[in-house]
Scaffold this motif. Structure first.
Motif, PDB file in Angstrom:
ATOM      1  N   ALA A 863       0.831  -1.276  -0.353  1.00 12.41           N
ATOM      2  CA  ALA A 863       0.043  -0.033  -0.058  1.00 12.41           C
ATOM      3  C   ALA A 863       0.739   1.187  -0.228  1.00 12.41           C
ATOM      4  N   GLU A 864       2.034   1.291   0.877  1.00 13.15           N
ATOM      5  CA  GLU A 864       2.929   2.261   0.840  1.00 13.15           C
ATOM      6  C   GLU A 864       3.848   2.405  -0.376  1.00 13.15           C
ATOM      7  N   GLY A 865       3.708   1.515  -1.286  1.00 17.11           N
ATOM      8  CA  GLY A 865       4.358   1.662  -2.674  1.00 17.11           C
ATOM      9  C   GLY A 865       5.991   0.960  -2.489  1.00 17.11           C
ATOM     10  N   ASP A 866       6.108   0.143  -1.867  1.00 20.15           N
ATOM     11  CA  ASP A 866       7.471  -0.701  -1.471  1.00 20.15           C
ATOM     12  C   ASP A 866       7.267  -2.226  -2.041  1.00 20.15           C
ATOM     13  N   PRO A 867       7.219  -2.457  -3.486  1.00 23.92           N
ATOM     14  CA  PRO A 867       6.900  -3.911  -3.858  1.00 23.92           C
ATOM     15  C   PRO A 867       7.989  -4.908  -3.362  1.00 23.92           C
ATOM     16  N   GLY A 868       9.281  -4.420  -3.380  1.00 18.80           N
ATOM     17  CA  GLY A 868      10.447  -5.121  -2.763  1.00 18.80           C
ATOM     18  C   GLY A 868      10.217  -5.746  -1.321  1.00 18.80           C
ATOM     19  N   LYS A 869       9.752  -4.784  -0.480  1.00 16.76           N
ATOM     20  CA  LYS A 869       9.785  -5.057   0.832  1.00 16.76           C
ATOM     21  C   LYS A 869       8.309  -6.051   0.968  1.00 16.76           C
ATOM     22  N   ALA A 870       7.268  -5.503   0.220  1.00 17.86           N
ATOM     23  CA  ALA A 870       6.250  -6.418   0.188  1.00 17.86           C
ATOM     24  C   ALA A 870       6.167  -7.914  -0.125  1.00 17.86           C
ATOM     25  N   ARG A 871       7.122  -8.213  -1.140  1.00 18.66           N
ATOM     26  CA  ARG A 871       7.588  -9.454  -1.733  1.00 18.66           C
ATOM     27  C   ARG A 871       8.126 -10.361  -0.597  1.00 18.66           C
ATOM     28  N   ARG A 872       9.108  -9.484   0.186  1.00 17.31           N
ATOM     29  CA  ARG A 872       9.890 -10.400   1.182  1.00 17.31           C
ATOM     30  C   ARG A 872       8.926 -10.816   2.034  1.00 17.31           C
ATOM     31  N   HIS A 873       7.885  -9.946   2.638  1.00 15.78           N
ATOM     32  CA  HIS A 873       6.956 -10.406   3.713  1.00 15.78           C
ATOM     33  C   HIS A 873       6.070 -11.424   3.139  1.00 15.78           C
ATOM     34  N   PHE A 874       5.729 -11.309   1.843  1.00  7.97           N
ATOM     35  CA  PHE A 874       4.657 -12.323   1.267  1.00  7.97           C
ATOM     36  C   PHE A 874       5.319 -13.886   1.211  1.00  7.97           C
ATOM     37  N   GLU A 875       6.615 -13.730   0.823  1.00 10.83           N
ATOM     38  CA  GLU A 875       7.366 -15.102   0.798  1.00 10.83           C
ATOM     39  C   GLU A 875       7.352 -15.846   2.118  1.00 10.83           C
ATOM     40  N   GLU A 876       7.676 -14.690   3.198  1.00  8.25           N
ATOM     41  CA  GLU A 876       7.835 -15.515   4.628  1.00  8.25           C
ATOM     42  C   GLU A 876       6.576 -15.925   4.874  1.00  8.25           C
ATOM     43  N   ALA A 877       5.203 -15.119   4.509  1.00  7.23           N
ATOM     44  CA  ALA A 877       3.985 -15.868   4.699  1.00  7.23           C
ATOM     45  C   ALA A 877       3.983 -17.155   4.130  1.00  7.23           C
TER      46      ALA A 877
END
Length: 903
Positions: A863-877
């Motif tokens: 939502a805040e526009g950081d796709p790299g950070k989002a990907r890391r969290h989704f991969e952990e999930a």
């Protein structure tokens, strides 16, 4: 204005102009709006009302020379000073303390010759001003007239009583009070207010020839309702006995009642005598010589002869140590002397026919806090402290007035926190009282010891044994564990050592602390009795009798905790049995964290392996303890799994199978599910309903919500047939989650609310908090952000109260989602961090929560526009979802990752 409307003594002839003038005078110096003037003058405003008003103003100006009425765009204003209008001058005089001068301004009823729509409220306000004048400076005649006009005005009646009293007409003043009291009872069904009671007391104190009623050196605090009740009962009954434990304030209440009694009152303290009749004779001031007759009279005969024709109230204090003689002597007086009334204080009833008992109970929190503050400020002027800390000190002292006064006296030398910390040794702390008090009232220890010394040997033995209970006990429990009879127990109730309420017996903690010093060790008998009770209850908890049996165990919750605590220290086999037998109770009441703490303590006491013959109970402890366990939780789960594998038959407590399945998480394949469940699930209807829930969860997590919902609907119906609200709530909550996954907020709310309603019936704290979180999520889905926030915060408060960490994590996670939706990404990350910190160990439930937190962190980053950070969290999930074999979460996370891949 204060009578007919006059200007310099001249009447305004035209009625409408007179009304207009009155309105302008009432607001002298201020603008009165057109609409207000029109509405005040005309019941039905005429056509062209503004022009009609203007015409009336013009006529008024002509009819009253020198009257200045200014026109403004908003309305009209009368130019006048406060001294120009009598009602304003009346207010000035009242403020200056010149009530008699203010009263002299009145010439009759306010606005007596004005009839217009505005008059009623205006006349009411002016009449209140007249009453205020009369109260402060009126004559007896004026007050008489006011009472006749306003018979239910207690302030007016009180003023008339005081005026009559000043005139030396006490009997008339008391008659005014009696008429008012009767009228209030008949018309409103209430007793006189403190205002009227205070006036009554002033008259009585001036009139009544009190004999020996002791004056008090401190204020009377906290028993106003008791005072009114006892005073009323003493008017209606000839014998009222104040009963209660030592130190609760019986004597002080009796003295206050005595001061309010009209006529003759005698106070007699029996604490230092063994001759009741002689003490009464002395207390009444009766001289023997004046009572001699031809035949010698006994002391009791002389006493009855002296009282035969007297209208007197006998206040007889401290009857308990001469109870038999007191009952005999007072009974004889009441039978022979028709105008004598008795107010007695005792720690047990006198047992005389016609006796009215008035228990003097512990002070409530508000009254106890006021008493503490009053006495503390007396020894340390300016003393102030946190009200909650004071209330807690007072609660720990059982609201006993004497104990509170002794504790308050210590603030002169000790900080309040130090006093609170020392209350475990309360008898040493509260060992200094007033030097002028009777010895038995100088220390808390002496107060209780006085009661103890009055007991028989059998009563002392039972009082000491009864201290084994925490929070009291029912009749069957008390007699069985203490090996006593009902008569001795009820005798302790009569003597105020034990209280009874709702068919349960309990001791005040202060009395319990004293009696415990004389107690034998009944810990084993106590623990075994409650093990039997828990085992007896367990099958009923999974039936239509669930609510009744949960209530029975809940009433003894403190005893159950004490039994487990004792057994953990003295008999580990018994401790394991208790924790196992109570598992269903704790789980269904939503007290999983408390149960986990008990189980973890037992496991630490046992060590790494179970005692011989207690393998099943040990395994259940391992499964219960996960929310608070430290160390390698996965190792504990494996150990429990290994112990469960050794079972040939279903476990003794069916809930163990459910907890085992929860600990292991989703199975790898259907064959594993069927193998384990078929071997350990019983054939009873409750276990069959549980199997449906398990199948529904497996189907849902396997990506088949339709089958999952069908199975869960059947499970809810099956649990409902069995009578288990907890099982039905579990099924409904899962149905709500399926609806949430599908975006169906309306159906989600229906299922969640059905489940929450069932949990409310059970009083299931942690489960209710989880249901509130689910409701908040459904509310958020509807777009009601405020409603969702309210529920998330409520769930957080409930889970904190229960110490439920994973549930707290869920509430923080909900607040994180809410912050993300509103664009507050910093707050969303902070809430995610809070949620993560509250996930203990490596059990299946916390692992699921960590997976959801990782998903939410990914969504915040996206939502805040950081796709790299989002990907890391989704991969952990995703990694966590795969390990947990949760296809629902896995599918959702893969969709998030796919969306990130789209440019």
């Amino acid at each position: 204005m204060l009578g007919p409307v006059l200007v310099d003594g001249v009447e305004v002839a035209a009625p409408r102009q007179r009304a207009l003038l009155a309105m302008l005078v009432l607001h002298a110096g201020r603008i009165v709006g057109h609409e207000q003037l029109i509405g005040g003058l005309y019941p039905e405003p005429p056509a062209g009302a503004v022009n009609a008003l203007q015409s009336q103003v013009s006529r008024l100006r002509r009819s009253v020379p020198g009257l200045v009425v200014e026109h403004h765009p908003a309305g009209y204003r009368l130019v006048a000073e406060s001294s120009d209008a009598d009602h304003l001058w009346c207010v000035e005089l009242l403020r200056a303390g010149r009530a008699a001068d203010a009263l002299a301004l009145w010439r009759g009823p306010a606005l007596a010759d004005v009839d217009a729509p505005f008059v009623q409220p205006a006349r009411h306000n002016l009449t209140e001003m007249f009453i205020e004048c009369a109260l402060a400076g009126g004559t007896t005649r004026q007050l008489h007239d006011l009472v006749a006009e306003y018979p239910l005005r207690e302030d007016v009646r009180a003023a008339l009583m005081r005026s009559l009293h000043r005139d030396g007409r006490q009997t008339e003043a008391l008659e005014v009070f009696a008429q008012g009291r009767a009228l209030l009872a008949e018309e409103l069904g209430v007793d006189p207010s403190p205002v009227l009671e205070a006036a009554h007391l002033e008259v009585l104190r001036a009139q009544a020839p009190h004999r020996g009623v002791p004056a008090q050196l401190t204020s009377f605090v906290g028993r106003d309702e008791d005072l009114r009740r006892v005073s009323k009962w003493l008017r209606d009954n000839r014998l009222v006995t104040l009963i209660g434990p030592g130190g609760t304030g019986k004597t002080r209440l009796a003295v206050e009642v005595a001061h309010r009694e009209p006529g003759e009152v005698a106070f007699v303290d029996l604490s230092a005598t063994a001759d009741v009749a002689r003490a009464l004779l002395d207390g009444l001031g009766i001289r023997e010589a004046g009572l001699l007759s031809a035949e010698p009279l006994s002391v009791e005969d002389r006493l009855r002869a002296a009282l035969a024709a007297r209208d007197v109230v006998l206040v007889v204090d401290n009857c308990e140590h001469v109870i038999d003689d007191a009952a005999r002597v007072l009974g004889g007086i009441l039978a022979a002397c028709p105008d004598v009334r008795v107010l007695a204080t005792s720690r047990e009833p006198l047992g005389i026919t016609g006796e009215t008992l008035s228990p003097v109970a512990a002070l409530d929190d508000e009254a106890a806090t006021r008493l503490f503050l009053d006495r503390a400020q007396a020894v340390r002027p300016g003393f102030h402290a946190d009200q909650d800390v004071i209330a807690e000190v007072c609660r720990r002292l059982d609201g006993i007035a004497l104990a509170i006064e002794l504790a308050a006296a210590r603030v002169r030398s000790l900080p309040l926190d130090e006093i609170a910390a020392r209350l475990d040794d309360r008898f040493r702390l509260l060992s200094k009282g007033s030097r002028t008090a009777a010895p038995r009232h100088r220390t808390l220890h002496a107060v209780v010891e006085w009661s103890w010394d009055l007991l028989t040997d059998a009563e002392r033995d039972l009082a000491a044994r009864f201290t084994v209970f925490s929070g009291g006990a029912g009749l069957d429990t008390a007699t069985a564990v203490c090996q006593s009879d009902v008569d001795t127990l009820t005798s302790l109730v009569d003597k105020s050592l034990v209280e009874v309420a709702d068919d349960r017996f309990r001791m005040l903690d202060t009395i319990r602390a004293f009696c415990a010093t004389h107690a034998p060790d009944l810990g084993r008998e106590h623990a075994r009795w409650f093990l039997h009770r828990a085992q007896q209850a367990e099958p009923h908890l999974r039936s239509h009798e669930q609510i009744q049996w949960l209530a029975r165990l809940a009433a003894d919750h403190d005893n159950l905790v004490a039994a487990v605590t004792w057994a953990t220290a003295h008999d580990l086999g018994l401790a394991l049995e208790l924790v196992a037998a109570l598992a269903t109770y704790y789980w269904f009441r939503g007290l999983r964290t408390e149960a986990a703490q008990q189980a973890d303590a037992v496991l630490h006491a046992c060590g790494e392996s179970p005692p011989p013959g207690r393998e099943q109970e040990y395994a259940l402890c391992l499964l219960i303890a996960w929310p608070v366990a430290t160390g390698d939780q996965s190792a504990r789960i494996r150990q429990a799994d290994a112990l469960m594998e050794r079972l040939v038959d279903p476990p003794r407590y069916p809930i163990m199978t459910m907890m085992w399945g929860m600990a292991l998480g989703a199975p790898e394949d259907d064959s594993q599910v069927w193998h384990r469940r078929n071997r350990l699930l019983g054939q009873d209807p409750w276990s069959a309903a549980l199997a449906l829930v398990g199948d529904g969860l497996v189907a849902r997590m396997g990506g088949d919500p339709v089958t999952g919902a069908e199975l869960l609907q059947r499970a809810a119906a099956a649990f409902t047939r069995v009578g288990d609200r907890w099982g039905a709530a579990l099924a409904f909550n899962q149905l709500g989650e399926i609806a949430l996954d599908q975006g169906d907020a309306a159906n989600a709310l229906i299922h969640i609310e059905r489940g929450r309603g069932l949990l409310d019936e059970l009083g299931a704290t942690e489960d209710t908090a989880e249901a509130v979180i689910a409701r908040a999520q459904a509310t958020l889905l509807t777009g009601d952000l405020d409603g969702a926030r309210t529920d998330f915060l409520l769930a957080l408060a409930l889970s904190r109260r229960a110490g439920a960490l994973v549930v707290q994590a869920g509430a923080h996670l909900g607040l994180a989602e809410l912050a993300r939706v509103t664009g507050d990404y910093a707050a969303a990350y902070l809430e995610c961090d809070q949620a993560w910190e509250r996930c203990p160990g490596g059990w299946y439930g916390p692992d699921q929560m960590r997976c959801h937190i990782a998903v939410e962190r990914g969504r915040v980053a996206k939502a805040e526009g950081d796709p790299g950070k989002a990907r890391r969290h989704f991969e952990e999930a995703l990694r966590r979802a795969v390990v947990q074999r949760n296809l629902v979460t896995e599918t959702a996370v893969r969709a998030e990752l796919a969306a990130l891949a789209v440019p």
